[in-house]
Every structure is written in structure tokens, then in C-alpha cells.
Design a protein around this motif. Sequence first.
Motif, PDB file in Angstrom:
ATOM      1  N   ARG A 121     -34.112  48.710  19.878  1.00  0.00           N
ATOM      2  CA  ARG A 121     -35.297  48.270  20.622  1.00  0.00           C
ATOM      3  C   ARG A 121     -36.605  48.554  19.896  1.00  0.00           C
ATOM      4  N   SER A 122     -36.586  49.496  18.956  1.00  0.00           N
ATOM      5  CA  SER A 122     -37.845  49.855  18.301  1.00  0.00           C
ATOM      6  C   SER A 122     -37.813  49.688  16.786  1.00  0.00           C
ATOM      7  N   GLY A 123     -36.735  50.096  16.135  1.00  0.00           N
ATOM      8  CA  GLY A 123     -36.648  50.003  14.692  1.00  0.00           C
ATOM      9  C   GLY A 123     -37.327  51.168  13.997  1.00  0.00           C
ATOM     10  N   MET A 124     -37.111  51.269  12.687  1.00  0.00           N
ATOM     11  CA  MET A 124     -37.630  52.346  11.847  1.00  0.00           C
ATOM     12  C   MET A 124     -37.286  53.708  12.451  1.00  0.00           C
ATOM     13  N   TYR A 125     -36.014  53.857  12.780  1.00  0.00           N
ATOM     14  CA  TYR A 125     -35.542  55.078  13.421  1.00  0.00           C
ATOM     15  C   TYR A 125     -35.560  56.248  12.444  1.00  0.00           C
ATOM     16  N   THR A 126     -36.015  57.394  12.925  1.00  0.00           N
ATOM     17  CA  THR A 126     -35.981  58.618  12.142  1.00  0.00           C
ATOM     18  C   THR A 126     -34.755  59.438  12.539  1.00  0.00           C
ATOM     19  N   GLU A 127     -34.508  60.471  11.768  1.00  0.00           N
ATOM     20  CA  GLU A 127     -33.359  61.330  12.025  1.00  0.00           C
ATOM     21  C   GLU A 127     -33.490  62.101  13.343  1.00  0.00           C
ATOM     22  N   LYS A 134     -33.233  35.519  12.432  1.00  0.00           N
ATOM     23  CA  LYS A 134     -34.498  35.846  11.771  1.00  0.00           C
ATOM     24  C   LYS A 134     -35.123  37.110  12.358  1.00  0.00           C
ATOM     25  N   ASP A 135     -34.703  37.481  13.559  1.00  0.00           N
ATOM     26  CA  ASP A 135     -35.306  38.644  14.221  1.00  0.00           C
ATOM     27  C   ASP A 135     -34.335  39.817  14.363  1.00  0.00           C
ATOM     28  N   MET A 136     -33.181  39.774  13.702  1.00  0.00           N
ATOM     29  CA  MET A 136     -32.295  40.938  13.628  1.00  0.00           C
ATOM     30  C   MET A 136     -32.626  41.667  12.334  1.00  0.00           C
ATOM     31  N   ILE A 137     -33.076  42.914  12.456  1.00  0.00           N
ATOM     32  CA  ILE A 137     -33.601  43.641  11.309  1.00  0.00           C
ATOM     33  C   ILE A 137     -32.656  44.775  10.901  1.00  0.00           C
ATOM     34  N   LYS A 138     -32.399  44.843   9.608  1.00  0.00           N
ATOM     35  CA  LYS A 138     -31.559  45.888   9.022  1.00  0.00           C
ATOM     36  C   LYS A 138     -32.306  46.540   7.854  1.00  0.00           C
ATOM     37  N   SER A 139     -31.656  47.535   7.237  1.00  0.00           N
ATOM     38  CA  SER A 139     -32.210  48.202   6.050  1.00  0.00           C
ATOM     39  C   SER A 139     -31.175  48.152   4.930  1.00  0.00           C
ATOM     40  N   SER A 177     -32.202  31.353  12.965  1.00  0.00           N
ATOM     41  CA  SER A 177     -32.363  31.191  14.403  1.00  0.00           C
ATOM     42  C   SER A 177     -32.820  32.520  14.988  1.00  0.00           C
ATOM     43  N   MET A 178     -33.216  32.504  16.244  1.00  0.00           N
ATOM     44  CA  MET A 178     -33.608  33.724  16.934  1.00  0.00           C
ATOM     45  C   MET A 178     -32.439  34.209  17.782  1.00  0.00           C
ATOM     46  N   MET A 179     -32.368  35.502  18.004  1.00  0.00           N
ATOM     47  CA  MET A 179     -31.287  36.064  18.812  1.00  0.00           C
ATOM     48  C   MET A 179     -31.397  35.572  20.248  1.00  0.00           C
ATOM     49  N   PRO A 180     -30.280  35.257  20.887  1.00  0.00           N
ATOM     50  CA  PRO A 180     -30.318  34.838  22.295  1.00  0.00           C
ATOM     51  C   PRO A 180     -30.911  35.939  23.168  1.00  0.00           C
ATOM     52  N   ALA A 181     -31.597  35.542  24.202  1.00  0.00           N
ATOM     53  CA  ALA A 181     -32.231  36.519  25.092  1.00  0.00           C
ATOM     54  C   ALA A 181     -31.217  37.456  25.742  1.00  0.00           C
ATOM     55  N   ASP A 182     -29.992  36.967  25.946  1.00  0.00           N
ATOM     56  CA  ASP A 182     -28.973  37.787  26.598  1.00  0.00           C
ATOM     57  C   ASP A 182     -28.023  38.469  25.596  1.00  0.00           C
ATOM     58  N   SER A 183     -28.422  38.527  24.331  1.00  0.00           N
ATOM     59  CA  SER A 183     -27.572  39.132  23.316  1.00  0.00           C
ATOM     60  C   SER A 183     -27.349  40.617  23.608  1.00  0.00           C
ATOM     61  N   MET A 218     -26.247  42.614  21.189  1.00  0.00           N
ATOM     62  CA  MET A 218     -26.296  43.252  19.888  1.00  0.00           C
ATOM     63  C   MET A 218     -27.655  43.915  19.663  1.00  0.00           C
ATOM     64  N   PRO A 219     -27.683  45.053  18.970  1.00  0.00           N
ATOM     65  CA  PRO A 219     -28.960  45.699  18.653  1.00  0.00           C
ATOM     66  C   PRO A 219     -29.832  44.775  17.805  1.00  0.00           C
ATOM     67  N   LYS A 220     -31.107  44.713  18.124  1.00  0.00           N
ATOM     68  CA  LYS A 220     -32.004  43.774  17.470  1.00  0.00           C
ATOM     69  C   LYS A 220     -32.609  44.327  16.182  1.00  0.00           C
TER      70      LYS A 220
END
Length: 282
Positions: free
Chosen positions: A113-119, A184-189, A242-248, A250-252
Motif C-alpha cells: 500500500r505504501s512502497g519503499m518499505y524499511t526494515e 504499469k502501477d505494480m512496483i518492485k525493486s 495496463s493498470m492493476m484491476p481495482a479489485d486485485s 496482489m500487492p501493488k
Amino acid sequence: MKKDCNVVLLGSNGYLGRTLTVRLQRDVAVFPTHRQGALFPSSLQYDFWTDDLTPLLSLCQADIVVIAMNVAYVAQDPVVDSRLFRLRVGKLVHACRERRVIYISSDGIFDGRSGMYTETDVPHPITPYGKNLQFFEERVREFCDDYCIIRPSYLFGYAHAELDRRLARVRAGLLAGEHFTFFKDMIKSPLDVNQAAEAIAQITLSNYIGVVHVGGVAMSVYDFYHTAMQTLQVPCEGLSASMMPADSTMPKNTSLDIRLMKGLTGVRPYTVQEALQRIPVE
């Protein structure tokens, strides 16, 4: 860095496991394990689902145990008994309790839900896989005093001159005329697997206790594949965003803050282009 020690590496047949085995062998005695079909001549058979690890650890006089098996992923399958998974995790970690334990977890432990997670961010898994990871992490903390939990993101690149399955599948598909759509809006590292192995090896042989995020620069899944295919000189007409479905479910956005990794290891992540250009495409 620890030098005179024995490392038992569970899961040496895996993509990360085999890369990490080779990297650790440069510094210490490594005893790799496999479930079926050894990749290394010295590999010992071990089945997470049935075997007691204690005799193997005693045989190897293990000082460190690296858990690189992705059993949390396997256990998300509905046909797998979740009670058996939890029982086997408890037995495995309890057997390792007097040794240094390195558990390879994943960014899948976060809700995205937020991204850039710290330890220090509190995990909140929303998938069966993430919940299995959380259970494993909790058992490591419960039973082990000397431990490190390592959370990678997307691992990619060449392991022993072989491209990872994820990119190899898309490359082959595009060349065969298939079409792929990525979010396009599922973010990874994403991080090159060899750099991940370098960081994990250094942390394994250090005295650091806690959690470390091991990843690269945050980017969307679509941008990752598009950049990778361009670097591999594969036509990208078959790729679409594409954009993730609103009811997905999966973590965004499970991107990771990697400042601690950089500080502990000095590893500076390659770009996708740099990683894929390090070995010529055959």
C-alpha cells in the motif's frame, strides 16, 4: 568477515541458491543441499517435507545455516496441508537454533500500500504466500538468537550464464509472436541475482542480526520487462501496459528501501541494462 566456518545451504538447486552457493564457496566451506538431482558434487540430499535436519547439521559441523528454499511459495498451493507446512517450519528452525541462521524471505511479506518499505516497517501480508513468509520469519525470531532475515525483491539476470526463467520466458514468447501485458502501477525493486548473492554472502558471514532488504532501484513491472527486452535486443511490439484491476488481491507497491544493504555491503545495484549487458546474449 567469518572465515573458518561451515555453511549448510538449504536449496542449492534454486536460482538464487546455486548462485549463492558458488559465491560463498570463495570464502568458506559450503555444504549445499538438494531435494532431487544434485547440481553440486558435494551436495547432500535433504527434503524439507520429510527429513530431520539435525543429523545433517551435525555431520557437517555447521556453524551457519542459509535457508534459501522457497517452501513458502510451494505451500501456498491449496493442495498443500498448511498445518504440515507450519509443523515442518517449526522443526527446521528449531534444529538450527544454536547456529547462525540466514532466512531468505521476500518483499511479498508487505501489503504493497505504501512502497519503499524499511526494515522497521511492520509486515502486513495479504496473500497466502506472504502469510507463509511471515510465519517463517516469526519462527526464526522465536527460536534463533543469531539470525538475519533477508528480503529480496525481483531477482533477475544471468546465473551461470543462464538467463532467469522469468525473462527467458518472455523473450522466447515475444520472438514467437506472443503478446504480454504487464502492470504499469505494480512496483518492485529488481536486482541482479549475482549482486543479490554478493550482498547475502557478506551479510551471512558478518555478525549482523536483524532484517535486511536486498533490492535495486524501484520500477514498474512493465518498465522492467520493456527495459530488459530492449537490452536483450528483442522487439517489444508484443509488450503492452495496463493498470492493476481495482479489485486485485496482489500487492501493488512492494518496493524496498535499500540504504541498510548499501551500508552493510557496499553493493550498489546495477541498472537493468547494466546487469543484462554483463554477459553477451547467445
